[in-house]
Enzyme design. Sequence first.
Site, short mmCIF file in Angstrom:
data_model
loop_
_atom_site.label_atom_id
_atom_site.label_comp_id
_atom_site.label_asym_id
_atom_site.label_seq_id
_atom_site.Cartn_x
_atom_site.Cartn_y
_atom_site.Cartn_z
N ASP A 38 0.81 -1.22 0.00
CA ASP A 38 0.00 0.00 0.00
C ASP A 38 0.84 1.27 0.00
OD1 ASP A 38 1.03 -0.14 2.53
OD2 ASP A 38 -0.88 0.15 3.58
N GLU A 39 2.09 1.17 -0.45
CA GLU A 39 2.94 2.36 -0.52
C GLU A 39 3.68 2.38 -1.86
OE1 GLU A 39 4.30 3.45 3.96
OE2 GLU A 39 5.23 1.66 3.13
#
Length: 330
Positions: A38-39
Amino acid sequence: MTEGPTQGKADLNIYRNAGSEVVSILARKGRCERASIDEVYLDLTDSAEAMLRETPPESLESINEEARKSHILGLKSEDANDAQENASKWLRRSDANHQDKLLACGALIVAELRMEVLKEAQFTCSAGVAHNKLGGKLGTSLQTDLGVNTVGDLLKFSEEKLQERFGINTGTWLWNNARGINGEEVQGRLLPKSHGAGKSFPGPRALKTIASVQHWLNQLCDELNERICFDLDQNKRIAHTLTVYASAYKSCDSESYKKFPSKSCPLRYGTAKIQEDAFNLFQAGLREYIGSPGVKTLGHHHNGWGITSLSVSASKIVAIPSVSLMFICL
């Protein structure tokens, strides 16, 4: 009533797919490098330079609300309304140097991207803008936890102190950055370099029998196979190496420093094959860990050991050659 997943661990596939959808939107404005599920790092240099040439922030009559919410390091305000007004003024400064103007352009682009993500994918996301990868959430953590406002402020902290707070790799990276040592560029990687599945078994939940380890290895291998087959189907990429990792302890351990060895082998596609190979790798690692190479580890008993985490990964992923090949994922 909705029935939950039966594998006993969180199913991250939906979350992972959502992350890919967000990255596809971000990639419209620059080169993306996936950092985790998620980055992502996004290189906005070209987009920011283009905005500065064509529509510089100082020429704008107003700044959109999303951009006005930007938290600008070192800019203090009395309240929320005051903060937004000050942010708007900072973003449109005509006397700013070139680097600050690029940051302002980056903030405006990021605000636009966040609104596009919300509109198209129905997700909210946070972002940080900086001249290198040091920015973002880590920058906020540095300011809050260490009172650091600039990279130069890190010079007063030892490498050991930074490693203690942020981990060995990040701590060393920060220590180097403070001394101007940073040659990293955003690598332009939309696809992951490896796939993995893992689960922790803390405290009394530690796995203490071969049967329980095999059960969880089978679950993890099933998930891993699903992911590499999806990658093969969607991205035409093949994984070549299977690795099993574990964390363990011994009840009467005079060698508490000894780590459970990771083991690897060529990856064979198909759930049953991956499960078989992963189990063999685990047994090889366990024999080495307990110091009895000739001991059979099959069975339901254990010899004073416990497994506190298990994971399997598929790595050395490469694109399929142009020659037509067919693989079957079972």
